[in-house]
Design an enzyme around this catalytic site. Structure first.
Site, PDB file in Angstrom:
ATOM      1  CG  ASN A  94      -9.571  -0.117   6.761  1.00  0.00           C
ATOM      2  OD1 ASN A  94      -8.699  -0.685   6.143  1.00  0.00           O
ATOM      3  ND2 ASN A  94     -10.861  -0.327   6.542  1.00  0.00           N
TER       4      ASN A  94
ATOM      5  CG  ASP B  82     -14.455  -0.978   5.247  1.00  0.00           C
ATOM      6  OD1 ASP B  82     -14.735   0.228   5.380  1.00  0.00           O
ATOM      7  OD2 ASP B  82     -13.373  -1.378   4.793  1.00  0.00           O
TER       8      ASP B  82
ATOM      9  CD  GLU C 120      -2.855  -1.149   2.396  1.00  0.00           C
ATOM     10  OE1 GLU C 120      -3.723  -0.263   2.440  1.00  0.00           O
ATOM     11  OE2 GLU C 120      -2.712  -2.005   3.290  1.00  0.00           O
TER      12      GLU C 120
ATOM     13  N   GLY D 137      -7.297   5.562   4.544  1.00  0.00           N
ATOM     14  CA  GLY D 137      -6.803   6.418   3.478  1.00  0.00           C
ATOM     15  C   GLY D 137      -7.221   7.865   3.661  1.00  0.00           C
TER      16      GLY D 137
ATOM     17  NE  ARG E 281     -13.064   2.778   5.216  1.00  0.00           N
ATOM     18  CZ  ARG E 281     -11.947   2.432   4.581  1.00  0.00           C
ATOM     19  NH1 ARG E 281     -10.953   3.282   4.456  1.00  0.00           N
ATOM     20  NH2 ARG E 281     -11.825   1.216   4.086  1.00  0.00           N
TER      21      ARG E 281
ATOM     22  CB  SER F  90      -5.534  -0.968  -0.584  1.00  0.00           C
ATOM     23  OG  SER F  90      -5.256   0.102   0.276  1.00  0.00           O
TER      24      SER F  90
ATOM     25  CE1 TYR G 274      -7.007   4.161  -1.661  1.00  0.00           C
ATOM     26  CE2 TYR G 274      -6.762   1.931  -2.511  1.00  0.00           C
ATOM     27  CZ  TYR G 274      -6.919   2.798  -1.448  1.00  0.00           C
ATOM     28  OH  TYR G 274      -7.001   2.306  -0.176  1.00  0.00           O
TER      29      TYR G 274
ATOM     30  CD  GLU H  60     -10.980  -4.640   5.691  1.00  0.00           C
ATOM     31  OE1 GLU H  60      -9.871  -4.130   5.930  1.00  0.00           O
ATOM     32  OE2 GLU H  60     -11.227  -5.338   4.692  1.00  0.00           O
TER      33      GLU H  60
END
Length: 324
Positions: free
Chosen positions: A283, A267, A29, A287, A265, A157, A227, A281
């Site tokens: 994070n 998800d 990443e 990002g 974050r 990612s 991205y 999951e």
């Protein structure tokens, strides 16, 4: 639903001292982390913070030993940035840092163990199987039921992920995921809405920002949709009424259960058939690029990118310090 964060606790950037913005690193990443880190660096400097880029953990370790920094804004995605290594380094030298502590970072970096913790607390998550070398992937898929997702348990990612609809495609998906370190995870593929909820530390504890429903142009939210593509739609809030309240509460519960703090974050998938919300999951260093989700959620309640970076950095100073 009306949502407001408490006012910032500090206005003088000097309170942060000299700040290392940790970015880059050698992992899969790296490019995303460089983009995120540059954004954070520019935002902090624009608000007067004495911030400096540091590429990778070895350079950070040298700088910390030399006493060059007062705190760390960690935006090193994946690998040692999120698995407890950076966190342990900072704690060993009593350097404040953004994001979750050692336990929350290490746990959530491992998707399998995170799911096990959630399941022990009856928090909803898709069915799964842990895949080890030599395991019968066809038997595992039969136990879960096709379609399934196969992915590395410790990557982010959308790296190394495959969606598998047919038994004949299982071996290739396993081979792709096995290119990355760690165990492999086979997970029930939930067909429905893909959502994410940013969580940020407020004075009274973790607070969920409005959810975002992700609508990619293609079949799913892969690396390109995250991205590169400008065609992905982001609907915020992602849900309405009680459903929005419910996903926010679930995200905070999942965040706290995994030992997370600071910001992050979560998800989530919403099953199209049943309406059930299922955790995927967490994070812990999300990002912060031009396409990233946490800045979009913050902007929906009037917090721009520089203000968001300030708030994340502010969380490195205990609330009781500001009260003195």
């Amino acid at each position: 639903m009306s949502l407001t964060l408490s006012p910032p606790r500090f206005t003088d950037p000097a309170v942060f001292g000299r700040v290392a913005v940790l970015l880059g690193g050698p992992g899969s990443e790296r490019e995303v982390s460089l983009q995120s880190g540059q954004g954070v660096l520019d935002a902090l400097r624009a608000r007067g913070v004495d911030a400096h880029a540091i590429d990778g953990v070895p350079e950070l370790a040298k700088a910390i030993v030399a006493g060059e920094f007062d705190r760390v804004f960690n935006i090193l995605h994946g690998g040692d940035g999120e698995n407890g290594v950076v966190q342990g380094l900072c704690e060993a030298f009593a350097i404040p840092y953004t994001g979750s502590r050692v336990l929350g970072s290490a746990l959530t970096m491992d998707k399998i163990r995170t799911k096990q913790v959630w399941m022990s607390l009856d928090l909803p998550t898709p069915r799964y199987r842990r895949l080890q070398p030599g395991d019968d992937v066809h038997a595992a898929a039969r136990a879960i039921g096709l379609p399934v997702i196969i992915k590395p348990s410790k990557e982010g990612s959308s790296v190394g992920i495959s969606r598998v609809f047919a038994d004949a495609d299982l071996e290739a998906a396993v081979a792709l995921a096995a290119r990355y370190p760690g165990e492999l995870l086979m997970e029930q593929m939930v067909e429905g809405d893909e959502l994410t909820v940013a969580v940020i530390e407020d004075v009274d504890g973790p607070l969920a920002l409005p959810s975002i429903r992700i609508v990619p142009k293609g079949a799913w939210y892969d690396y390109e949709a995250k991205y590169i593509s400008d065609d992905t739609q982001y609907l915020c809030p992602g849900l309405d009424g009680e459903d929005e309240v419910r996903i926010g509460a679930l995200a905070v519960d999942a965040f706290v259960a995994a030992g997370c703090s600071g910001w992050g974050r979560v998800d989530v998938m919403r099953d199209r058939r049943t309406g059930a919300l299922l955790l995927l999951e967490v994070n812990t260093a999300p990002g912060m690029t031009s396409h990233s989700l946490v800045p979009k959620a913050a902007a929906s309640i009037g917090i721009d990118y520089p203000a968001l970076c300030w708030r994340v950095l502010e969380a490195t100073i205990p609330v009781e310090v500001a009260a003195r």
